[in-house]
Write an enzyme that holds these catalytic residues in place. Structure first.
Site, PDB file in Angstrom:
ATOM      1  N   TRP A   1      -3.538  -1.996  -1.469  1.00  0.00           N
ATOM      2  CA  TRP A   1      -3.433  -3.232  -2.241  1.00  0.00           C
ATOM      3  C   TRP A   1      -3.820  -4.309  -1.241  1.00  0.00           C
ATOM      4  O   TRP A   1      -3.068  -4.636  -0.336  1.00  0.00           O
ATOM      5  CB  TRP A   1      -1.994  -3.438  -2.747  1.00  0.00           C
ATOM      6  CG  TRP A   1      -1.827  -4.590  -3.686  1.00  0.00           C
ATOM      7  CD1 TRP A   1      -2.049  -4.613  -5.028  1.00  0.00           C
ATOM      8  CD2 TRP A   1      -1.419  -5.923  -3.348  1.00  0.00           C
ATOM      9  NE1 TRP A   1      -1.777  -5.858  -5.548  1.00  0.00           N
ATOM     10  CE2 TRP A   1      -1.407  -6.688  -4.534  1.00  0.00           C
ATOM     11  CE3 TRP A   1      -1.070  -6.547  -2.173  1.00  0.00           C
ATOM     12  CZ2 TRP A   1      -1.035  -8.036  -4.572  1.00  0.00           C
ATOM     13  CZ3 TRP A   1      -0.702  -7.878  -2.188  1.00  0.00           C
ATOM     14  CH2 TRP A   1      -0.701  -8.615  -3.381  1.00  0.00           C
TER      15      TRP A   1
ATOM     16  N   GLU B   1       2.107  -9.080 -17.956  1.00  0.00           N
ATOM     17  CA  GLU B   1       1.741  -8.227 -16.812  1.00  0.00           C
ATOM     18  C   GLU B   1       1.094  -6.919 -17.269  1.00  0.00           C
ATOM     19  O   GLU B   1       0.358  -6.310 -16.494  1.00  0.00           O
ATOM     20  CB  GLU B   1       2.916  -7.961 -15.894  1.00  0.00           C
ATOM     21  CG  GLU B   1       4.004  -7.094 -16.431  1.00  0.00           C
ATOM     22  CD  GLU B   1       5.066  -6.799 -15.359  1.00  0.00           C
ATOM     23  OE1 GLU B   1       4.733  -6.642 -14.183  1.00  0.00           O
ATOM     24  OE2 GLU B   1       6.255  -6.749 -15.723  1.00  0.00           O
TER      25      GLU B   1
ATOM     26  N   ASN C   1       0.684  -0.141   6.198  1.00  0.00           N
ATOM     27  CA  ASN C   1       1.178  -0.894   5.042  1.00  0.00           C
ATOM     28  C   ASN C   1       1.933  -2.082   5.606  1.00  0.00           C
ATOM     29  O   ASN C   1       2.839  -1.933   6.409  1.00  0.00           O
ATOM     30  CB  ASN C   1       2.117  -0.043   4.173  1.00  0.00           C
ATOM     31  CG  ASN C   1       2.738  -0.881   3.051  1.00  0.00           C
ATOM     32  OD1 ASN C   1       2.140  -1.856   2.604  1.00  0.00           O
ATOM     33  ND2 ASN C   1       3.933  -0.518   2.630  1.00  0.00           N
ATOM     34  N   GLY C   2       1.525  -3.301   5.177  1.00  0.00           N
ATOM     35  CA  GLY C   2       2.221  -4.508   5.639  1.00  0.00           C
ATOM     36  C   GLY C   2       1.218  -5.588   5.987  1.00  0.00           C
ATOM     37  O   GLY C   2       0.062  -5.539   5.568  1.00  0.00           O
TER      38      GLY C   2
ATOM     39  N   HIS D   1      10.626 -30.732 -25.842  1.00  0.00           N
ATOM     40  CA  HIS D   1      10.342 -31.604 -24.684  1.00  0.00           C
ATOM     41  C   HIS D   1       8.953 -31.367 -24.115  1.00  0.00           C
ATOM     42  O   HIS D   1       8.707 -31.615 -22.941  1.00  0.00           O
ATOM     43  CB  HIS D   1      11.422 -31.368 -23.619  1.00  0.00           C
ATOM     44  CG  HIS D   1      12.799 -31.704 -24.107  1.00  0.00           C
ATOM     45  ND1 HIS D   1      13.231 -32.997 -24.329  1.00  0.00           N
ATOM     46  CD2 HIS D   1      13.822 -30.903 -24.501  1.00  0.00           C
ATOM     47  CE1 HIS D   1      14.477 -32.978 -24.787  1.00  0.00           C
ATOM     48  NE2 HIS D   1      14.853 -31.727 -24.900  1.00  0.00           N
TER      49      HIS D   1
ATOM     50  N   LYS E   1       6.817  -9.171 -19.334  1.00  0.00           N
ATOM     51  CA  LYS E   1       6.342  -7.835 -19.740  1.00  0.00           C
ATOM     52  C   LYS E   1       4.976  -7.937 -20.402  1.00  0.00           C
ATOM     53  O   LYS E   1       4.042  -7.226 -20.084  1.00  0.00           O
ATOM     54  CB  LYS E   1       7.337  -7.202 -20.708  1.00  0.00           C
ATOM     55  CG  LYS E   1       8.618  -6.706 -20.120  1.00  0.00           C
ATOM     56  CD  LYS E   1       8.507  -5.452 -19.296  1.00  0.00           C
ATOM     57  CE  LYS E   1       8.271  -5.609 -17.828  1.00  0.00           C
ATOM     58  NZ  LYS E   1       9.056  -6.404 -16.966  1.00  0.00           N
TER      59      LYS E   1
ATOM     60  N   CYS F   1       0.848  -1.186   0.000  1.00  0.00           N
ATOM     61  CA  CYS F   1       0.000   0.000   0.000  1.00  0.00           C
ATOM     62  C   CYS F   1       0.889   1.243   0.000  1.00  0.00           C
ATOM     63  O   CYS F   1       2.073   1.182   0.236  1.00  0.00           O
ATOM     64  CB  CYS F   1      -0.857  -0.006   1.254  1.00  0.00           C
ATOM     65  SG  CYS F   1      -1.738  -1.551   1.454  1.00  0.00           S
TER      66      CYS F   1
ATOM     67  N   GLU G   1      11.795 -12.678 -19.685  1.00  0.00           N
ATOM     68  CA  GLU G   1      11.469 -11.282 -19.326  1.00  0.00           C
ATOM     69  C   GLU G   1      10.479 -10.695 -20.328  1.00  0.00           C
ATOM     70  O   GLU G   1       9.522 -10.032 -19.949  1.00  0.00           O
ATOM     71  CB  GLU G   1      12.742 -10.443 -19.267  1.00  0.00           C
ATOM     72  CG  GLU G   1      12.538  -8.939 -19.194  1.00  0.00           C
ATOM     73  CD  GLU G   1      11.745  -8.467 -17.986  1.00  0.00           C
ATOM     74  OE1 GLU G   1      11.499  -9.267 -17.066  1.00  0.00           O
ATOM     75  OE2 GLU G   1      11.316  -7.287 -17.988  1.00  0.00           O
TER      76      GLU G   1
ATOM     77  N   ARG H   1       1.693   1.775  -5.978  1.00  0.00           N
ATOM     78  CA  ARG H   1       1.948   0.769  -4.936  1.00  0.00           C
ATOM     79  C   ARG H   1       0.696  -0.039  -4.610  1.00  0.00           C
ATOM     80  O   ARG H   1       0.758  -1.064  -3.936  1.00  0.00           O
ATOM     81  CB  ARG H   1       2.457   1.438  -3.665  1.00  0.00           C
ATOM     82  CG  ARG H   1       3.766   2.176  -3.793  1.00  0.00           C
ATOM     83  CD  ARG H   1       4.135   2.838  -2.486  1.00  0.00           C
ATOM     84  NE  ARG H   1       4.255   1.846  -1.438  1.00  0.00           N
ATOM     85  CZ  ARG H   1       5.353   1.115  -1.224  1.00  0.00           C
ATOM     86  NH1 ARG H   1       6.392   1.298  -2.007  1.00  0.00           N
ATOM     87  NH2 ARG H   1       5.412   0.227  -0.282  1.00  0.00           N
TER      88      ARG H   1
ATOM     89  N   LYS I   1       3.861  -2.018  -7.529  1.00  0.00           N
ATOM     90  CA  LYS I   1       5.236  -1.809  -7.982  1.00  0.00           C
ATOM     91  C   LYS I   1       6.241  -2.481  -7.072  1.00  0.00           C
ATOM     92  O   LYS I   1       7.228  -3.043  -7.521  1.00  0.00           O
ATOM     93  CB  LYS I   1       5.546  -0.305  -8.034  1.00  0.00           C
ATOM     94  CG  LYS I   1       6.958   0.015  -8.486  1.00  0.00           C
ATOM     95  CD  LYS I   1       7.201  -0.405  -9.919  1.00  0.00           C
ATOM     96  CE  LYS I   1       8.609  -0.107 -10.368  1.00  0.00           C
ATOM     97  NZ  LYS I   1       8.890  -0.701 -11.696  1.00  0.00           N
TER      98      LYS I   1
HETATM   99  C1  AGP Z   1       8.484  -6.517 -13.134  1.00  0.00           C
HETATM  100  O1  AGP Z   1       7.973  -5.893 -14.301  1.00  0.00           O
HETATM  101  C2  AGP Z   1       7.477  -6.638 -12.045  1.00  0.00           C
HETATM  102  N1  AGP Z   1       6.906  -5.388 -11.712  1.00  0.00           N
HETATM  103  C3  AGP Z   1       7.986  -7.429 -10.851  1.00  0.00           C
HETATM  104  O2  AGP Z   1       8.260  -8.736 -11.310  1.00  0.00           O
HETATM  105  C4  AGP Z   1       9.260  -6.893 -10.162  1.00  0.00           C
HETATM  106  O3  AGP Z   1      10.360  -7.051 -10.996  1.00  0.00           O
HETATM  107  C5  AGP Z   1       9.490  -7.724  -8.887  1.00  0.00           C
HETATM  108  O4  AGP Z   1       8.377  -7.529  -8.025  1.00  0.00           O
HETATM  109  C6  AGP Z   1      10.777  -7.343  -8.149  1.00  0.00           C
HETATM  110  O5  AGP Z   1      10.710  -6.001  -7.744  1.00  0.00           O
HETATM  111  P1  AGP Z   1      12.078  -5.322  -7.226  1.00  0.00           P
HETATM  112  O6  AGP Z   1      13.022  -5.266  -8.385  1.00  0.00           O
HETATM  113  O7  AGP Z   1      11.664  -3.952  -6.754  1.00  0.00           O
HETATM  114  O8  AGP Z   1      12.610  -6.174  -6.100  1.00  0.00           O
END
Ligand code: AGP
Length: 614
Positions: free
Chosen positions: A78, A493, A102-103, A509, A490, A2, A486, A27, A609
């Protein structure tokens, strides 16, 4: 994860807090609320507004708050416990006490049962409300909020960043930190707190960083800090070198597109800070290596999550090639639960853009407890992971606001290259010719990244052809295999298209059963040592009518001839660094496909994020 923000000073604060929440919305954005202290109409009283959904749904309620209130706090959520409804939105109020959190409180159920037995009636399903009532119970006993906080934290297990206002103690608010990020902002005649410094930048770049197990009292003129035992602590503000402007979109439609386009400048600024490009040398105090005992290292364990994990996969190739040390890459959320074989001869490298990812932070603490040397590669100064590491390489890529990590990924890959090369040189494993070749490649990198980023037109056209796909595959070999994973991350997500990345040699395989004429297969094949094998894998896909989208070298007509679409990439002359050029078309492909599908590119559904809960 959050977002929290608070203000105490002389300005009307409702709109100020709302604007701060907008900077923190990445966040978490499933509900939000603001509480202010009204001291204009009789005895001080807490007024609050909440709304389900994103901040745009809260904005119409701002007028319901006392417009002259000069102290308050806000929260964008969140959801971890309790559905994302207004009922569960923060702030949570009970009598004269209001709290934001937050937590995750891991023992909230047992605390809730005890409180309910004592007659407490809960209004929400959140773990946060348990903290509120526990605090209220302690306040009844101590009649003093500071003492009540110190008593309350003894009951809590888990991670929490708390903001607390008590109407009977107007003009002051408390901030408590344990395991979740929160930073204090020191202004002139006003003070702030926030989940990260980004939200405070328009007001101050002087930040006070609380450590776990500490809490603070903020008034308009003072910030006081204690540890949980009540021991006063001195905390001088640090001056941050980020500007508010660098955290804005600067004319781009989305943060993600802006951050993709920032990559050439990030590469260039990183190298000017980390390298002596004239002497083919390294700036040790910036690479962090001066804080390590390299002679003690016998193996390397890289720990990270998500995109950072894929960057670590590429980093592993670099470390093994340049240092000749065995290296493995672990998902942070798995690493410490398998009782890994690590000890004082292990170097653990934690990679994290935010520096706050709970799984990665937990690995850092576990590694330190095992006597390992710990280095972090991170983008946010003073964040929790670098603070828990003995060596740090700061990427200084500037704020990355888009939830989908782009410039941080390429900055992580470059960071690994520099660390691996510098370690290899110190270990006498890199000959002068190889060193020269590596520096030549790095010197070429910013201009080539600029070319790759500005080839967006070709990629936008291809995005038009695939944005309605239901499923996609991404394949590559060697350093292009993590690039493929990766690229798949992208796409899924931000566009919500299901996508998977596979090693090219792995398709036969099993996964090749998925291939038919409806399946786009993004195939990354620069002319490196795995090229011939990759072309064979691509031919296998083509034989089953798979739709090949090739990512390869400029001028590679052989590869281009077997593709439905071909994205030419500049060649940097180094197989590892080529990953930086190969990933950029995949970032752009994901961006355009998402934009065409109308998803929320910068704040994709269900994501945040920085994942500051395990
Ligand atoms: C990547 O596009 C995502 N937002 C997510 O996988 C991110 O890389 C992951 O949560 C790690 O975050 P960080 O690099 O802040 O530790």
């Amino acid at each position: 994860m959050c977002g929290v923000i608070g203000y105490v000073g002389s300005k009307p604060c409702a709109r100020l807090i709302f604007d701060g929440l907008k900077r923190l919305e990445y966040r978490g954005y499933d509900s939000a609320g603001i509480a202010v202290l009204d001291t204009e109409n009789g005895p001080a009283k807490i007024e609050l507004v909440k709304a389900e959904g994103k901040l745009i749904h809260l904005e119409p309620h701002l007028g319901e708050l006392p417009q002259k209130a000069t102290m308050g706090m806000g929260h964008t959520r969140w959801a971890t416990h309790g559905a994302p409804t207004a009922r569960n939105a923060h702030p949570h109020l009970h009598g004269d006490l209001v709290i934001i959190h937050n937590g995750i409180i891991e023992n909230y159920r047992e605390l809730k049962e005890q409180l309910m037995k004592s007659g407490v009636e809960f209004k929400s399903d959140t773990d946060t409300e348990v903290v509120l009532h526990q605090l209220h119970a302690e306040l009844d006993r101590t009649k003093d909020l500071k003492a009540a906080i110190m008593a309350t934290v003894k009951h809590l297990r888990g991670a929490y960043a708390l903001g607390i206002i008590y109407a009977r103690e107007p003009g002051q608010m408390y901030v408590v930190k344990q395991g979740s990020p929160v930073v204090l902002g020191a202004g002139d005649g006003e003070n702030f707190f926030g989940s990260d410094a980004l939200a405070l930048l328009p007001h101050t770049n002087r930040a006070v960083f609380l450590m776990d197990g500490e809490f603070a009292r903020l008034t308009a003129d003072k910030i006081e800090v204690w540890d949980f035992s009540g021991q006063p602590l001195r905390r001088e503000p640090a001056v941050l070198n980020w500007s508010a402007a660098s955290a804005d979109k600067q004319g781009y439609k989305h943060y993600m597109l802006k951050e993709i386009h920032e990559q050439p400048a990030v590469m260039s600024s990183m190298m000017s800070r980390l390298l002596d490009l004239k002497a083919n040398g390294f700036v040790e105090k910036e690479t962090g290596l001066d804080a390590l005992d390299l002679g003690r290292i016998k193996n390397v364990a890289i720990v990270a999550c998500g995109t950072a994990h894929y960057a670590g996969q590429i980093g592993r190739y670099m470390i093994e090639e340049f240092t000749r040390l065995p290296a493995n890459v672990e998902l942070a959320s798995e690493f410490r639960y398998r009782n890994p074989c690590i000890d004082s001869s292990t170097l653990v490298i934690a990679v994290s853009q935010s520096g706050e990812t709970a799984d990665t932070l937990a690995c850092v603490k576990h590694a330190a407890a095992q006597g390992c040397q710990v280095m972090s590669i991170c983008n946010v100064r003073f964040s929790s992971i670098p603070r828990a590491s003995q060596a740090v390489l700061y990427m200084e890529a500037g704020p990355e606001v888009g939830v989908a990590s782009t410039k941080a990924f390429t900055a992580m890959v470059l960071s690994f290259y520099i660390v691996a090369l510098a370690m290899g040189v110190k270990r006498g494993k890199v000959d002068p010719g190889r060193l020269e070749k590596s520096f030549d490649a790095m010197r070429r990198l910013p201009a080539l990244v600029d070319r790759a980023v500005n080839a967006a037109g070709v990629i936008e056209e291809i995005a038009h052809k695939i944005y309605e796909a239901q499923n996609m595959l991404f394949i590559g070999r060697g350093p292009s295999f993590p690039v493929a994973t990766e690229g798949a991350l992208k796409l899924k997500e931000v566009s919500y298209i299901h996508a998977e990345g596979y090693a090219g040699g792995e398709l036969k395989h099993g996964p090749i059963a998925l291939v038919d004429r409806h399946m786009p297969v993004v195939s990354i094949a620069p002319r490196d040592s795995t090229y011939e094998k990759m072309i064979s894998n691509i031919e296998e896909v083509r034989a089953r009518q798979g739709r090949i989208i090739g990512v390869g070298d400029i001028g590679d007509e052989r590869f281009q001839s077997i593709c439905e679409h071909y994205i030419p990439c500049p060649q940097v002359g180094d197989d590892h660094l080529q990953a930086i050029l190969s990933v950029i078309p995949l970032q752009l492909l994901a961006y355009y496909a998402a934009d065409m599908r109308g998803t929320d590119v910068d704040q994709p559904r269900n994501l945040a994020k920085s994942v500051t809960v395990e």
